[in-house]
Design a protein around this motif. Sequence first.
Motif, mmCIF file in Angstrom:
data_model
loop_
_atom_site.group_PDB
_atom_site.id
_atom_site.type_symbol
_atom_site.label_atom_id
_atom_site.label_comp_id
_atom_site.label_asym_id
_atom_site.label_seq_id
_atom_site.Cartn_x
_atom_site.Cartn_y
_atom_site.Cartn_z
ATOM 1 N N ARG A 9 0.749 -1.152 -0.021
ATOM 2 C CA ARG A 9 0.071 -0.172 -0.058
ATOM 3 C C ARG A 9 0.685 1.256 -0.167
ATOM 4 N NH1 ARG A 9 -3.045 -3.140 4.049
ATOM 5 N NH2 ARG A 9 -5.164 -3.810 3.007
ATOM 6 N N GLU A 13 0.936 3.928 -2.931
ATOM 7 C CA GLU A 13 0.766 5.390 -2.372
ATOM 8 C C GLU A 13 1.862 6.309 -2.896
ATOM 9 O OE1 GLU A 13 -0.599 8.315 1.155
ATOM 10 O OE2 GLU A 13 0.174 6.432 1.769
ATOM 11 N N SER A 17 -0.880 6.036 -6.847
ATOM 12 C CA SER A 17 -1.991 5.269 -6.834
ATOM 13 C C SER A 17 -2.629 5.107 -5.746
ATOM 14 C CB SER A 17 -1.722 3.870 -7.446
ATOM 15 O OG SER A 17 -2.904 3.107 -7.573
ATOM 16 N N ASP A 18 -4.060 5.181 -5.487
ATOM 17 C CA ASP A 18 -4.769 4.972 -4.162
ATOM 18 C C ASP A 18 -4.628 3.645 -3.544
ATOM 19 O OD1 ASP A 18 -6.700 4.812 -2.246
ATOM 20 O OD2 ASP A 18 -8.371 4.959 -3.527
ATOM 21 N N GLY A 20 -5.833 2.318 -1.426
ATOM 22 C CA GLY A 20 -7.046 1.358 -0.866
ATOM 23 C C GLY A 20 -7.517 0.493 -2.141
ATOM 24 N N ARG A 21 -6.916 0.737 -3.401
ATOM 25 C CA ARG A 21 -7.477 -0.149 -4.431
ATOM 26 C C ARG A 21 -6.587 -1.503 -4.268
ATOM 27 N NH1 ARG A 21 -5.592 3.032 -9.357
ATOM 28 N NH2 ARG A 21 -6.734 1.296 -10.386
#
Length: 326
Positions: A9, A13, A17-18, A20-21
């Motif tokens: 994650r 980031e 990129s998010d 959470g995806r």
Amino acid sequence: MVDSWERARHILEAAGSDPGRLAHLRPLTGGTYNTVEELRLTDGTRYVLKIPPAATVPGLRHERRLLVSEAAFYRSAARAGVPAPRLVFMDDDFLLMTACPGDPWDDSLTAAEQTALRAELGRQVARLHRVTGPGFGYPSGALGPLAPDWRTAFTIMFEAVLDDARRYEAWLPRPVDAVARTARSAYGALDEVTVPCLVHFDLWRGNILVDRADGAARVGGLIDGERMFWGDPLAEFVSLALLGDIKEDEAFLSGYRESGGRADFDTPARLRLALYRACLYLIMLTETVPRESGEDQVRWVRETVAPELVAALDEIEELLGDDLTA
């Protein structure tokens, strides 16, 4: 220990990129050096994350900053229009890339499929070899800056592996100094190489993905470019015909020549090819020590790879004949 999901994650980031995806994460096996994971996002996008071992982990001298070389390969493959991962983001601690379709080349392919794939591979490798670099050697700088000529660069590369063999007291079928003496006798043949071309140097079947998504088998991607260097295209033929003879691969050579690749096997070329075979097989024998390879792997390398190193050295001696003892 950092949790793999937390690390993934954080990297997403950092790549813009998010985080959470992130929907799925799984380790990928088959490699022997880096940690490799597949990241799947909620929209189906697939990335591959590669993380090098800690600096304290034993390795060969040329294995420092491998991800720098790998990133250089993927940038170059994109320029050449060759299917390979595309670089997404990297820093000193990781490399994030797109995932290529397909699975490693295996024995499930029919003879007709293999012939067609080898010809396709030949055309792709010829395109890779049209990409040139700013100098000779490893772009990682692991063995120093790029050299102005190929003899200097390859001498540094080969001598580094010899030093590793001595340092790790690796078992070799001939004494290290004898290997060095034979190799050095052929270095003059390296002067024929004047253009630093892109060389993957690890294109064995496990690093060639075969994609059947459209029915017919095709090359889905050339992966694991971390061993790349700027040098002699002829060196590519060693891993492409691992433990074999590229001259017997008529389909590959046909595709390679069709796309403008040069594949001549006169005496200077045979000397250089023998040098490159000796280099790769020397690496394979030496790396079993820092890798702490198991008994089965060590036995296989000694029984299968060592004779190929001897054969390469014998070929150098036979080609040079009396010049070797002069």
